[in-house]
Write a protein that holds these residues in place. Structure first.
Motif, PDB file in Angstrom:
ATOM      1  N   LYS A   1       1.110  -1.283  -0.221  1.00 23.42           N
ATOM      2  CA  LYS A   1      -0.085  -0.513   0.076  1.00 23.42           C
ATOM      3  C   LYS A   1       1.071   1.633  -0.224  1.00 23.42           C
ATOM      4  O   LYS A   1       1.920   1.174   0.373  1.00 23.42           O
ATOM      5  N   ARG A   2       0.419   2.286  -0.826  1.00 23.21           N
ATOM      6  CA  ARG A   2       0.495   3.782  -0.821  1.00 23.21           C
ATOM      7  C   ARG A   2       0.563   4.384   0.396  1.00 23.21           C
ATOM      8  O   ARG A   2      -0.764   4.880   0.216  1.00 23.21           O
ATOM      9  N   GLN A   3       1.536   4.755   1.611  1.00 21.66           N
ATOM     10  CA  GLN A   3       0.599   4.593   2.465  1.00 21.66           C
ATOM     11  C   GLN A   3       0.272   6.570   2.282  1.00 21.66           C
ATOM     12  O   GLN A   3       1.277   7.474   1.621  1.00 21.66           O
ATOM     13  N   LEU A   4      -0.787   6.739   3.317  1.00 23.37           N
ATOM     14  CA  LEU A   4      -0.538   7.876   3.081  1.00 23.37           C
ATOM     15  C   LEU A   4      -1.200   8.139   4.742  1.00 23.37           C
ATOM     16  O   LEU A   4      -2.817   8.239   4.723  1.00 23.37           O
ATOM     17  N   GLU A   5      -1.727   8.932   5.538  1.00 15.01           N
ATOM     18  CA  GLU A   5      -1.771   9.491   6.485  1.00 15.01           C
ATOM     19  C   GLU A   5      -1.475  11.288   6.934  1.00 15.01           C
ATOM     20  O   GLU A   5      -0.134  10.817   7.024  1.00 15.01           O
ATOM     21  N   VAL A   6      -2.657  10.910   7.261  1.00 18.03           N
ATOM     22  CA  VAL A   6      -2.390  12.919   7.578  1.00 18.03           C
ATOM     23  C   VAL A   6      -2.992  13.202   9.455  1.00 18.03           C
ATOM     24  O   VAL A   6      -4.605  12.165   9.456  1.00 18.03           O
ATOM     25  N   VAL A   7      -2.394  13.980  10.045  1.00 19.95           N
ATOM     26  CA  VAL A   7      -2.442  13.437  11.212  1.00 19.95           C
ATOM     27  C   VAL A   7      -2.294  15.313  12.256  1.00 19.95           C
ATOM     28  O   VAL A   7      -1.497  15.796  12.389  1.00 19.95           O
ATOM     29  N   PRO A   8      -3.456  16.091  11.885  1.00 17.99           N
ATOM     30  CA  PRO A   8      -3.603  17.633  12.098  1.00 17.99           C
ATOM     31  C   PRO A   8      -4.158  18.165  13.405  1.00 17.99           C
ATOM     32  O   PRO A   8      -4.177  16.312  14.208  1.00 17.99           O
ATOM     33  N   TYR A   9      -3.608  18.536  14.273  1.00 19.32           N
ATOM     34  CA  TYR A   9      -3.945  18.677  15.495  1.00 19.32           C
ATOM     35  C   TYR A   9      -3.998  20.317  15.386  1.00 19.32           C
ATOM     36  O   TYR A   9      -3.995  21.294  15.265  1.00 19.32           O
ATOM     37  N   ILE A  10      -4.924  20.502  17.025  1.00 14.36           N
ATOM     38  CA  ILE A  10      -5.067  21.905  17.067  1.00 14.36           C
ATOM     39  C   ILE A  10      -4.389  21.765  19.244  1.00 14.36           C
ATOM     40  O   ILE A  10      -5.094  20.504  20.047  1.00 14.36           O
ATOM     41  N   THR A  11      -4.323  22.627  19.575  1.00 15.25           N
ATOM     42  CA  THR A  11      -3.899  23.060  20.927  1.00 15.25           C
ATOM     43  C   THR A  11      -3.975  24.453  21.700  1.00 15.25           C
ATOM     44  O   THR A  11      -4.408  25.825  20.855  1.00 15.25           O
ATOM     45  N   THR A  12      -4.610  24.285  22.845  1.00 16.41           N
ATOM     46  CA  THR A  12      -4.837  25.698  23.391  1.00 16.41           C
ATOM     47  C   THR A  12      -3.690  25.313  24.585  1.00 16.41           C
ATOM     48  O   THR A  12      -3.419  24.133  24.795  1.00 16.41           O
ATOM     49  N   ARG A  13      -3.429  26.449  25.451  1.00 12.96           N
ATOM     50  CA  ARG A  13      -2.375  26.523  25.699  1.00 12.96           C
ATOM     51  C   ARG A  13      -2.178  27.854  26.770  1.00 12.96           C
ATOM     52  O   ARG A  13      -2.683  28.439  26.402  1.00 12.96           O
ATOM     53  N   ALA A  14      -1.952  27.308  28.053  1.00 13.61           N
ATOM     54  CA  ALA A  14      -2.095  28.386  29.450  1.00 13.61           C
ATOM     55  C   ALA A  14      -1.341  28.278  30.188  1.00 13.61           C
ATOM     56  O   ALA A  14      -0.943  27.322  30.364  1.00 13.61           O
ATOM     57  N   VAL A  15      -0.421  29.673  30.426  1.00 13.16           N
ATOM     58  CA  VAL A  15       0.966  29.558  30.839  1.00 13.16           C
ATOM     59  C   VAL A  15       0.365  31.106  32.489  1.00 13.16           C
ATOM     60  O   VAL A  15       0.404  30.888  31.562  1.00 13.16           O
ATOM     61  N   TYR A  16       1.051  30.508  32.996  1.00 10.03           N
ATOM     62  CA  TYR A  16       0.979  30.782  34.356  1.00 10.03           C
ATOM     63  C   TYR A  16       1.815  30.849  35.486  1.00 10.03           C
ATOM     64  O   TYR A  16       2.506  29.887  36.207  1.00 10.03           O
ATOM     65  N   ASP A  17       3.017  31.596  35.443  1.00  8.54           N
ATOM     66  CA  ASP A  17       4.515  32.332  35.763  1.00  8.54           C
ATOM     67  C   ASP A  17       4.702  32.766  36.811  1.00  8.54           C
ATOM     68  O   ASP A  17       4.664  34.028  36.172  1.00  8.54           O
ATOM     69  N   GLU A  18       4.910  32.597  38.625  1.00  5.98           N
ATOM     70  CA  GLU A  18       5.162  33.083  39.289  1.00  5.98           C
ATOM     71  C   GLU A  18       6.811  33.259  38.831  1.00  5.98           C
ATOM     72  O   GLU A  18       6.995  34.696  40.318  1.00  5.98           O
TER      73      GLU A  18
END
Length: 906
Positions: free
Chosen positions: A257-274
């Protein structure tokens, strides 16, 4: 000579040749497939005796992969039950019967296994997240689709339904970092348990044939008996695994098989730095972000795969452990980012092919490719500023990796990556501006390896490139402009039985930059060309390039109870691959000879035992012995599955080329090292391990205690605690060097040391709680407390000695309040020096909590919380309560991430 135009030209031509080969790979492969020039294997159905064959039947009708093999297709399959014990009694009949059948259709291969058990209520079924190393009953299938007898894939299930998989390489090795997208399920029955798998051809690599012959093997593990049953096993006193596989026959009319896999991602991030200082107008300690990217896996040909990533996110990766590093050398951290881990064995195993043991005593093979250089934290110097905000890491704009086989037995691979230029935001005198802290950078890695005579011989090449695109002269003087490295490796087995193997490698490096940058490199801890008493290296302040060489040759006995391993290697003083790789040292010639004996079969008191001893020596290119010794280890597994390991080493007097940090040689007094490690039966719900290591010499005395406890209160829960206590009593800990023309005995500098008392207490804590094979929770935490007390400051009296002049004695003075030392007293001509205050007390806590849900095959959502907190003071004494209070009140950084990926196969 640092200027080596001929060597540079050779390296560039080799690198260019490799690049052309890598770019041409798809074309070569396509031509080979069209003309039929690939090596074909004869039909094993006619050539091999029936006892070495596993027959695959075409699937008639459909099957549901649910662990219940009640479909008519399974009833008509051919089952094989010819298993043999490998452990605990090698060559014996299995204590329980196992049946396995193989079916196939146009899309996938299917495996069903019935594990009969005379005591089904005693089956150990521990549930863990994918690829977890669990003490559990298991079943696995091993496939060699190329039939190269060297490499392949494995797919496994344990009795609770946990999936694990990976790749096979070098005949005897495996790599679990590869994750395929396949299906597997289990069920319990009145007389045992059942495993069912569906492995798509898109996850495998094989050549197009009219009729197919693959290598195959099966494994069943029975945890309570510590029994391992194979279709064909590797004897404990021999090597080779894939080369012993049986032939899987009967498959035809299928297509790679001629492989084609696509894995899109979405990420949210919150940083609290004291940890952000108050009043910083560039950073109030909080940051919110939304990001997206994608990973792509594309089959360029049926045998070549490209992995590509755009704007990769590694938010779900576990944090690095805290380290107190008082040396001049960089700390090595293992790679944890999925894109770089998967398929990395082709690049990382440079120089190790053929042999199943590659020992090193006071030797570390330079890593030509260290993937953590790609996307590192920005490291450029900053101009004067009052406030700053720097990126956490260098953005990877894009990266691609191609791996696979061409022309039958060529393993090839390349990695290409481009990172962005990064800027810091600064404020100075109320003026806001930006400054470059990392230039845009290209990374290139190329690998090719050819195997001959079914892996009996092999030869390979590895090349790396690095080029930075500067827009700031300030960064030009702090980083190399470009670098190249190339290496050749290979192996050959001696004799038809493959008992002995010789392997080795050789390499060359080249770096280029400004005069100021090359001077930094020459004076760096890796080289120390500024050593005043060195007669084989010297500084060249006008150099703009540097080249060097390295290599190693090793011999290993692969079979039999007698163990033999020997090696001789050298790294020239100017060899440097740190731009793209990781190098521990240079200027070394190292050799060792190790012999031993193993008792692989159970006896009156032990299940197995191994005894090994070795002699080793390292010298620099001027002939100075920098380390040497005699080493021995005894490893025993008792009949009750407890393990005991003891180690001892004796080191004679040697010299150190690095203790004075670019100064003259200093003696290493003779010393003795000893250690012991014991652990209990891993099958139990409560497992203990303990270890003690010590080193004793006139220079330092250390004592390390390590405990490990693993508690499994339920089949899907495990808690591991690994506390460590270290005592380090250094009699000569580096402090600093001070220019003084009156220090004639030490070449115009005073090399100052101190006695250091250090106590470090740390622990790693891991909690694994798996709800289903697709849903899991993991917690990792590492608290650390370390205190160090510097006292009795002194200077090296003369080169090549371990003699010191202690401040405050022999006519010198020392004021403990001002920390001012006068090397020859108030009446002497030498100026007083002020030694730095280095006492420390560090408290740190790092941890990550991850909820992982694979809501459909290949698609995952992560919920991640990472916390880091640390604080330090100059209080030099160790005390639990103040340190824990210090840690509790320490400023922290909290990072919360939600990441969603979706796998689809267009």
């Amino acid at each position: 000579m640092l200027q080596a135009s001929k060597a540079v030209s050779t390296v560039r031509h080799l690198a260019l040749w490799i690049a052309v080969v890598a770019v041409s790979v798809p074309v070569v492969e396509a031509q080979s497939l069209e003309t039929g020039e690939l090596r074909h294997t004869e039909d094993a159905e006619a050539a091999e005796p029936a006892a070495r064959l596993v027959s695959a039947r075409p699937l008639q009708g459909g099957v549901i992969v649910d662990g219940v093999i009640d479909e008519p297709a399974w009833a008509s399959a051919v089952y094989i039950d010819t298993f043999t014990q490998r452990d605990p009694i090698e060559g014996a009949e299995p204590t329980e019967r196992t049946e396995v059948a193989v079916l196939y259709d146009h899309e996938a291969v299917y495996i069903a296994a019935r594990m009969y058990d005379s005591a089904p209520d005693s089956i150990v079924a521990r549930l863990g997240r994918r690829d977890a190393e669990l003490e559990s009953d298991r079943f696995a299938v091993f496939l060699d689709p190329y039939l190269d007898r060297r490499s392949g894939f494995y797919f496994g299930l344990n009795a609770a339904g946990t999936l694990y998989d990976g790749v096979l390489l070098n005949d005897s090795w495996d790599d679990s970092d590869w994750d395929g997208v396949w299906e597997g399920s289990v069920s319990r029955t009145d007389d045992g348990w059942v495993a069912e798998m569906r492995i798509p051809y898109s996850q495998l690599r094989f050549y197009r044939r009219d009729r197919y012959v693959w290598g195959v093997n099966f494994l069943r593990e029975i945890s309570r008996k510590q029994e391992r049953d194979f279709l064909v096993y590797s004897p404990r006193n021999e090597s080779g695994f894939v080369s012993r596989f049986w032939d899987l026959v009967g498959m035809r009319d299928i297509e790679p098989k001629r492989q084609l896999e696509v894995v899109p991602y979405i990420t949210t991030r919150a940083v609290y730095d004291e940890t952000v200082g108050p009043g910083n107008p560039l950073n109030d300690g909080s940051l919110y972000g939304l990001d997206a990217g994608a990973d792509v896996r594309l089959g360029l040909t049926p045998n070549l795969t490209m992995n590509a990533t755009v704007n990769p996110d590694f938010g779900q990766v576990e944090v690095d452990p805290a380290v107190i590093n008082l040396s001049a050398f960089e700390t090595f951290f293992s790679e944890k980012r999925p894109f770089f881990i998967e398929g990395s064995s082709l690049f990382e195993n440079f120089g190790y092919g053929g042999s199943d043991n590659n020992w090193g005593f006071n030797w570390g093979n330079p890593r030509f490719f260290y993937s953590r250089r790609v996307g590192r934290s920005p490291s450029g110097p900053l101009p004067d500023h009052e406030f700053s905000r720097l990126p956490d890491a260098t953005r990877i704009l894009g990266a691609a990796k191609v791996t696979g086989k061409i022309a039958g037995s060529w393993n090839v691979g390349t990695i290409q990556a481009l990172t962005a230029a990064e800027k810091a935001r600064l404020i100075q005198d109320r003026r806001r501006f930006e400054a470059d802290v990392e230039p845009a950078t290209y990374f290139g890695v190329y690998r090719a390896q050819k195997e001959f005579a079914e892996g009996r011989h092999g030869v390979g090449v590895l090349s790396t490139m690095n080029n930075r695109f500067f827009t700031s002269d300030r960064l030009r003087d702090a980083m190399n402009q470009r670098s190249f490295a190339v290496g050749l490796d290979g192996w050959t087995f001696v004799g038809p039985s493959r008992t002995w193997v010789v392997n080795g490698w050789t390499g060359a490096s080249y770096v280029n930059g400004t005069e100021a940058r090359l001077l930094q490199i020459q004076e760096s801890p890796l080289h120390y060309f500024n050593r005043p008493d060195a007669d084989h290296v010297s500084l060249d302040s006008s150099a703009t390039s540097m080249s060097g060489w390295s290599g190693r040759l090793a011999l290993n006995k692969q079979r039999g109870r007698v163990i033999v391993n020997a090696a001789l290697g050298a790294i020239s003083p100017s060899f440097d691959v740190n731009d793209v790789g990781f190098q521990w040292r240079s200027d070394v010639i190292n050799g060792h000879l190790g012999v031993g004996y193993r008792w692989p079969d159970p006896g009156p008191f032990t299940r197995s035992a191994t005894l090994i001893s070795a002699v080793f020596r390292s010298i620099d290119f001027s002939g100075n012995t920098t380390w040497a010794g005699v080493w021995g280890v005894a490893d025993v597994e008792l009949l009750n599955y407890y393990r005991l390991e003891t180690r001892v080493a004796v080191n004679p007097e040697t010299v150190s080329t690095t203790s004075t940090r670019g100064g003259p040689l200093m003696l290493n007094p003779p010393g003795v090292q000893a250690g012991v490690r014991a652990s209990t039966d891993r099958r139990k719900n409560l497992v203990f391990g303990a270890g003690i290591d010590t080193y004793l010499s006139d220079r330092n005395r250390s004592l390390d205690f390590n405990l490990e406890t693993e508690w499994k209160p339920a089949a899907n829960v495990s808690l591991t605690l690994n506390p460590t206590v270290s005592f380090n009593d250094q009699h000569a800990q580096w402090v600093d060097a001070f220019d003084d023309p009156h220090a004639t005995s030490t070449f115009g500098k005073r090399y100052v040391f101190a006695e250091l008392d250090q106590i470090t207490v740390s622990s790693s804590v891991r909690l694994n709680w798996t709800f289903t094979p697709k849903l899991s929770f993991q917690l990792y935490a590492q608290p650390l407390i370390s205190a160090g007390n510097y006292r009795n400051y002194k200077e090296l009296a003369r080169p090549r000695s371990f003699e010191f002049t202690r401040y405050g004695e022999e006519g010198t003075t020392f004021d403990p309040v001002t920390r001012e030392a006068d090397p020859d007293g108030p009446a002497g001509p030498a100026a007083p020096i002020e030694v730095p205050a280095l006492d420390f007390n560090v408290a740190s806590l790092r941890g990550t909590a991850v909820v992982r849900w694979e809501y459909q095959p290949g698609s995952t959502i992560y919920f991640v919380w990472t916390q880091q907190r640390s604080d330090s003071s100059t209080y030099p004494h160790f005390a639990f309560r103040p340190s824990f209070e210090q840690l509790r009140a320490a400023p922290m950084e909290n990072v919360f991430v939600v990441k969603l990926t979706y796998w689809f196969n267009p």
